[in-house]
Design a protein around this motif. Sequence first.
Motif, PDB file in Angstrom:
ATOM      1  N   ILE A 193       1.024  -1.306  -0.095  1.00  0.00           N
ATOM      2  CA  ILE A 193       0.459  -0.369   0.142  1.00  0.00           C
ATOM      3  C   ILE A 193       0.877   1.146   0.058  1.00  0.00           C
ATOM      4  O   ILE A 193       0.101   2.439  -0.463  1.00  0.00           O
ATOM      5  CB  ILE A 193      -0.766   0.222   1.219  1.00  0.00           C
ATOM      6  N   ALA A 194       1.640   1.734   0.984  1.00  0.00           N
ATOM      7  CA  ALA A 194       2.750   2.283   1.004  1.00  0.00           C
ATOM      8  C   ALA A 194       3.378   2.860  -0.678  1.00  0.00           C
ATOM      9  O   ALA A 194       3.453   3.523  -0.312  1.00  0.00           O
ATOM     10  CB  ALA A 194       3.952   2.077   2.186  1.00  0.00           C
ATOM     11  N   LEU A 195       4.338   1.824  -1.043  1.00  0.00           N
ATOM     12  CA  LEU A 195       4.961   1.667  -2.610  1.00  0.00           C
ATOM     13  C   LEU A 195       3.674   2.710  -3.471  1.00  0.00           C
ATOM     14  O   LEU A 195       4.176   3.052  -4.204  1.00  0.00           O
ATOM     15  CB  LEU A 195       5.087   0.281  -2.798  1.00  0.00           C
ATOM     16  N   LEU A 196       2.662   1.961  -3.179  1.00  0.00           N
ATOM     17  CA  LEU A 196       1.634   2.341  -4.778  1.00  0.00           C
ATOM     18  C   LEU A 196       1.058   3.502  -4.138  1.00  0.00           C
ATOM     19  O   LEU A 196       0.736   4.328  -5.656  1.00  0.00           O
ATOM     20  CB  LEU A 196       0.196   0.765  -4.478  1.00  0.00           C
ATOM     21  N   GLY A 197       0.986   3.973  -2.928  1.00  0.00           N
ATOM     22  CA  GLY A 197       0.305   5.148  -3.225  1.00  0.00           C
ATOM     23  C   GLY A 197       1.154   6.034  -3.278  1.00  0.00           C
ATOM     24  O   GLY A 197       1.137   6.728  -3.238  1.00  0.00           O
ATOM     25  N   ASN A 198       2.731   5.761  -2.905  1.00  0.00           N
ATOM     26  CA  ASN A 198       4.100   6.862  -3.384  1.00  0.00           C
ATOM     27  C   ASN A 198       4.066   6.666  -5.119  1.00  0.00           C
ATOM     28  O   ASN A 198       4.463   8.256  -5.544  1.00  0.00           O
ATOM     29  CB  ASN A 198       4.837   6.400  -2.430  1.00  0.00           C
ATOM     30  N   ARG A 199       3.271   5.286  -5.775  1.00  0.00           N
ATOM     31  CA  ARG A 199       3.857   5.856  -7.319  1.00  0.00           C
ATOM     32  C   ARG A 199       2.795   6.056  -7.693  1.00  0.00           C
ATOM     33  O   ARG A 199       2.855   7.155  -8.564  1.00  0.00           O
ATOM     34  CB  ARG A 199       4.469   4.677  -6.926  1.00  0.00           C
ATOM     35  N   LEU A 200       1.403   5.949  -7.144  1.00  0.00           N
ATOM     36  CA  LEU A 200       0.112   5.885  -7.752  1.00  0.00           C
ATOM     37  C   LEU A 200      -0.549   7.451  -7.458  1.00  0.00           C
ATOM     38  O   LEU A 200      -1.046   8.461  -8.024  1.00  0.00           O
ATOM     39  CB  LEU A 200      -0.660   5.006  -7.902  1.00  0.00           C
ATOM     40  N   LEU A 201      -0.161   7.718  -5.960  1.00  0.00           N
ATOM     41  CA  LEU A 201      -1.160   8.574  -5.409  1.00  0.00           C
ATOM     42  C   LEU A 201      -0.481   9.658  -5.067  1.00  0.00           C
ATOM     43  O   LEU A 201      -0.978  10.948  -4.050  1.00  0.00           O
ATOM     44  CB  LEU A 201      -2.141   8.153  -4.232  1.00  0.00           C
ATOM     45  N   GLY A 202       0.860  10.290  -4.830  1.00  0.00           N
ATOM     46  CA  GLY A 202       2.111  10.867  -4.912  1.00  0.00           C
ATOM     47  C   GLY A 202       2.351  11.169  -3.159  1.00  0.00           C
ATOM     48  O   GLY A 202       2.834  12.099  -2.846  1.00  0.00           O
ATOM     49  N   ASP A 203       2.218  10.133  -2.838  1.00  0.00           N
ATOM     50  CA  ASP A 203       1.507   9.558  -1.285  1.00  0.00           C
ATOM     51  C   ASP A 203       3.445   9.793  -0.563  1.00  0.00           C
ATOM     52  O   ASP A 203       4.003   9.289  -0.654  1.00  0.00           O
ATOM     53  CB  ASP A 203       1.084   9.127  -0.733  1.00  0.00           C
ATOM     54  N   PRO A 204       3.526  10.904  -0.038  1.00  0.00           N
ATOM     55  CA  PRO A 204       4.893  10.488   0.763  1.00  0.00           C
ATOM     56  C   PRO A 204       5.468   9.084   1.892  1.00  0.00           C
ATOM     57  O   PRO A 204       4.535   8.556   1.961  1.00  0.00           O
ATOM     58  CB  PRO A 204       4.875  11.621   1.964  1.00  0.00           C
ATOM     59  N   MET A 205       6.612   9.496   1.817  1.00  0.00           N
ATOM     60  CA  MET A 205       7.101   8.444   3.064  1.00  0.00           C
ATOM     61  C   MET A 205       7.838   8.982   3.884  1.00  0.00           C
ATOM     62  O   MET A 205       9.158   8.302   3.537  1.00  0.00           O
ATOM     63  CB  MET A 205       7.845   7.151   1.485  1.00  0.00           C
ATOM     64  N   PRO A 206       7.896   9.008   4.831  1.00  0.00           N
ATOM     65  CA  PRO A 206       8.342   9.706   5.443  1.00  0.00           C
ATOM     66  C   PRO A 206       9.239   8.470   6.382  1.00  0.00           C
ATOM     67  O   PRO A 206       8.556   7.695   6.709  1.00  0.00           O
ATOM     68  CB  PRO A 206       8.098  10.443   6.156  1.00  0.00           C
TER      69      PRO A 206
END
Length: 324
Positions: free
Chosen positions: A113-126
Motif C-alpha cells: 500500500i505504501a509503495l503503490l500510494g507513493n507511486r500512484l497517488l503521490g503519497d509521501p513516505m516519511p
Amino acid sequence: MNPSPDRRTELLAAGAAVVSVVLWASAFVSIRSAGAAYTPGALALGRLASGALALGAFCVVRRTGWPPRAAWPGILVSGVVWFGFYMVALNWAEQRVDAGTAALVVNVGPILIALLGNRLLGDPMPPRLLAGMAVSFAGAVTVGLSMSGDGGSSVLGVVVCLLAAVAYAVGVVAQKPALGSGSPLQVTAFGCLVGAVGCLPFAGQLAREVGEAPVSATLNMVYLGVFPTALAFTTWAYALARTTAGRMGATTYAVPALVVLMSWLLLGEVPGPVTLAGGLLCLAGVAVSRSRRRARAADVPARTGADGPPPPDGEARLPSGGRE
C-alpha cells in the motif's frame, strides 16, 4: 481548551481507524467458527450480503444518494478486488495454510500500500512511516513464526495468501481517489454491493450450506457482515479520506497483536513469550508510523507576512482538505 478543527478531525480519523482495526481483528476469531461450516465462496457471499443489507438500510435512513460519477472507478475496482476477490482468497487460503503463515504473507499488504500510494497517488513516505512499518513487519514475522505449525501450509495456499495481500493493497489505493468525490458511506456501501454481486456464483453453495450449518456459524457469518464489513469498512473509509494510504495501511499492523489478545481472552489460547513480544513490536511500530516529528523553535519561521518555507517532505501540516 477546545481542540482546533484540524486537530478534532485528526482525532476523529484516528478513532475511526481504531474501530476498524479492532473489528478486523475480531473477524479472525469469527472466521474460524464460520469457516468450519461454510466454504470460502459461500462465506464471502454471506458476509458481503449481510454487510450490503446493513449498509443499504443505513443509506435509506440517511437518504444517501448514488455516488458521483467520478467515484465509480474506485468503487468498482475496490469492490471487485478488495471486497470480493480478497475475501474469497483469504477464506480459501486460511484452509490451506496455518494461521502464522497467513499472518506473515498477508502482512506484506501494508508495505505494498505504501509503495503503490507513493507511486500512484503521490503519497509521501516519511522516515517515521518507513521505520514504523519495518518494526511492525518484524513483529508480524515474529507472531507468524511463533504460531506456525509443522507441515500445515501448502505452496498453493501461500501463493493465494500473497494474491490476497496484493488485492488488499490495490483495493485500498483504488478506494482513496473515490473518497475525494464520494462520501465514506457511499464508497463503502456500493463497494460492498459490487463485491456481493461478484460473489453471486457462490449463491448455490450458500443456499445449501445455510441449511446444514450450525446456528453459531451462521451468526458468526452475519456478525462478519454487519460489524467487520459494514461498520469497519465505513470507519476505515472515513479515516482513509483524511490521511494517506500508507499511514492507514501501517495502522493495520496492530491487527496481529489484537488477534493474539482476543484469542487469549475469548478462546483461552495462551500466547507464548515470543508471540507476546511480536505483538508488542507490532503495536510499537504502529505508534512510530503514526507519530509526527515535533517542530523545534528554530524550525518555526518568523512571521513576517509570509508563510515561510514548506515543512519537510512527509511532515506536512494537515491542510483544510484533510489529507496529510
